[in-house]
Design a protein around this motif. Sequence first.
Motif, PDB file in Angstrom:
ATOM      1  N   UNK A  54     -15.939   2.763   1.229  1.00  0.00           N
ATOM      2  CA  UNK A  54     -15.272   1.174   1.023  1.00  0.00           C
ATOM      3  C   UNK A  54     -14.189   1.529   0.133  1.00  0.00           C
ATOM      4  N   UNK A  55     -12.969   0.715   0.860  1.00  0.00           N
ATOM      5  CA  UNK A  55     -11.576   0.723   0.051  1.00  0.00           C
ATOM      6  C   UNK A  55     -11.275  -0.820  -0.096  1.00  0.00           C
ATOM      7  N   UNK A  56     -10.950  -0.899  -1.382  1.00  0.00           N
ATOM      8  CA  UNK A  56     -10.131  -2.148  -1.823  1.00  0.00           C
ATOM      9  C   UNK A  56      -8.977  -2.437  -0.932  1.00  0.00           C
ATOM     10  N   UNK A  57      -8.587  -3.605  -0.908  1.00  0.00           N
ATOM     11  CA  UNK A  57      -7.216  -3.897  -0.085  1.00  0.00           C
ATOM     12  C   UNK A  57      -6.143  -4.141  -0.903  1.00  0.00           C
ATOM     13  N   UNK A 111      -8.947   3.952  -8.338  1.00  0.00           N
ATOM     14  CA  UNK A 111      -7.631   4.330  -7.925  1.00  0.00           C
ATOM     15  C   UNK A 111      -6.507   4.188  -8.819  1.00  0.00           C
ATOM     16  N   UNK A 112      -5.669   5.277  -8.733  1.00  0.00           N
ATOM     17  CA  UNK A 112      -4.360   5.276  -9.797  1.00  0.00           C
ATOM     18  C   UNK A 112      -3.096   5.598  -8.880  1.00  0.00           C
ATOM     19  N   UNK A 113      -3.564   5.955  -7.506  1.00  0.00           N
ATOM     20  CA  UNK A 113      -2.137   6.217  -6.611  1.00  0.00           C
ATOM     21  C   UNK A 113      -2.534   7.203  -5.931  1.00  0.00           C
ATOM     22  N   UNK A 134       2.461  -8.370   1.711  1.00  0.00           N
ATOM     23  CA  UNK A 134       2.483  -7.027   1.045  1.00  0.00           C
ATOM     24  C   UNK A 134       2.683  -6.088   2.183  1.00  0.00           C
ATOM     25  N   UNK A 135       2.681  -4.729   1.729  1.00  0.00           N
ATOM     26  CA  UNK A 135       2.983  -3.557   2.579  1.00  0.00           C
ATOM     27  C   UNK A 135       1.468  -2.640   2.583  1.00  0.00           C
ATOM     28  N   UNK A 136       1.407  -1.974   3.685  1.00  0.00           N
ATOM     29  CA  UNK A 136       0.514  -0.961   3.614  1.00  0.00           C
ATOM     30  C   UNK A 136       0.601   0.176   3.084  1.00  0.00           C
ATOM     31  N   UNK A 137      -0.159   0.804   2.354  1.00  0.00           N
ATOM     32  CA  UNK A 137       0.100   2.187   1.614  1.00  0.00           C
ATOM     33  C   UNK A 137      -0.104   3.366   2.637  1.00  0.00           C
ATOM     34  N   UNK A 138       0.979   4.044   3.055  1.00  0.00           N
ATOM     35  CA  UNK A 138       0.861   4.892   4.186  1.00  0.00           C
ATOM     36  C   UNK A 138      -0.005   6.182   3.895  1.00  0.00           C
ATOM     37  N   UNK A 139      -0.200   6.610   2.549  1.00  0.00           N
ATOM     38  CA  UNK A 139      -0.982   7.651   2.147  1.00  0.00           C
ATOM     39  C   UNK A 139      -2.649   7.324   2.192  1.00  0.00           C
ATOM     40  N   UNK A 140      -2.792   5.995   1.728  1.00  0.00           N
ATOM     41  CA  UNK A 140      -4.248   5.633   2.037  1.00  0.00           C
ATOM     42  C   UNK A 140      -4.585   5.466   3.529  1.00  0.00           C
ATOM     43  N   UNK A 141      -3.835   5.098   4.044  1.00  0.00           N
ATOM     44  CA  UNK A 141      -4.002   4.584   5.545  1.00  0.00           C
ATOM     45  C   UNK A 141      -4.459   5.930   6.167  1.00  0.00           C
ATOM     46  N   UNK A 142      -3.420   6.928   5.758  1.00  0.00           N
ATOM     47  CA  UNK A 142      -3.944   8.228   6.427  1.00  0.00           C
ATOM     48  C   UNK A 142      -5.118   9.067   5.833  1.00  0.00           C
ATOM     49  N   UNK A 150     -11.490   1.631  -5.704  1.00  0.00           N
ATOM     50  CA  UNK A 150     -10.922   0.175  -6.164  1.00  0.00           C
ATOM     51  C   UNK A 150      -9.939   0.583  -7.281  1.00  0.00           C
ATOM     52  N   UNK A 151      -8.808  -0.301  -7.492  1.00  0.00           N
ATOM     53  CA  UNK A 151      -8.112  -0.128  -8.764  1.00  0.00           C
ATOM     54  C   UNK A 151      -8.413  -0.987  -9.871  1.00  0.00           C
ATOM     55  N   UNK A 152      -9.797  -1.553  -9.823  1.00  0.00           N
ATOM     56  CA  UNK A 152     -10.163  -2.365 -11.001  1.00  0.00           C
ATOM     57  C   UNK A 152     -11.398  -1.771 -11.686  1.00  0.00           C
ATOM     58  N   UNK A 153     -11.136  -1.599 -12.964  1.00  0.00           N
ATOM     59  CA  UNK A 153     -12.078  -0.935 -13.773  1.00  0.00           C
ATOM     60  C   UNK A 153     -13.456  -1.720 -13.568  1.00  0.00           C
ATOM     61  N   UNK A 154     -13.503  -2.994 -13.657  1.00  0.00           N
ATOM     62  CA  UNK A 154     -14.482  -3.857 -13.618  1.00  0.00           C
ATOM     63  C   UNK A 154     -15.297  -3.895 -12.414  1.00  0.00           C
TER      64      UNK A 154
END
Length: 198
Positions: A9-12, A182-184, A83-91, A163-167
């Motif tokens: 599962x990936x957050x958007x 997720x931090x990057x 927004x813009x797609x993160x190419x590294x995550x898409x890969x 996900x980039x949210x701790x909660x």
Amino acid sequence: MRARPTALLVDLDGVLRRWDPEVPARVEAAHDLPVGALEKTAMDWSRLLPVITGVVSHAEWMAGVAEALEAPEAVAEWQEYCGDVDPDMLEFVRDARAAGIPVAIATNATDQLDAELDALGLIGEVDAVVNSSEVGAHKPTKEFFAAACQALRRTPSQVLLVDDSDRFVRGARVIGLSAYRWNGPADLPYLRAALGLT
């Protein structure tokens, strides 16, 4: 030892999609709005909750923001950016799917999500999209994550959330999912190892 996850599962927002903070800043400056006014007004929980649970439409939500700020032109201009797609995550997503690991986007979103995914070129890039406004429950509720696991045809223990949210990460873990904050892109080697991708 916990079994290796077999679905992802990936957050958007903040993970698969990035936002340039300069875009709303330029709009605010052009329309004499305080810095941060657009996001602060839109993300006010009393205004946000109804739209991410499908009670009101995206258009109604934005109309409320425009009314609150008395700036309909600014809100319309702001909404042109998706927004813009993160190419590294898409890969990473593509590599997971190529290895037979199903991937779903799991996001608090509105009834405009499909149009946004189309504009971003993400239609067909995942196996499922779990949209809180369609589920009728938002992250990090157990109802949302149950729907996400069902969409992937997996039990919670078989699913990894990024996900980039701790909660949201904590909420996913409560009901049995593996979850990673997720931090990057520097996190990708760890995530690849977690899924057995080499």
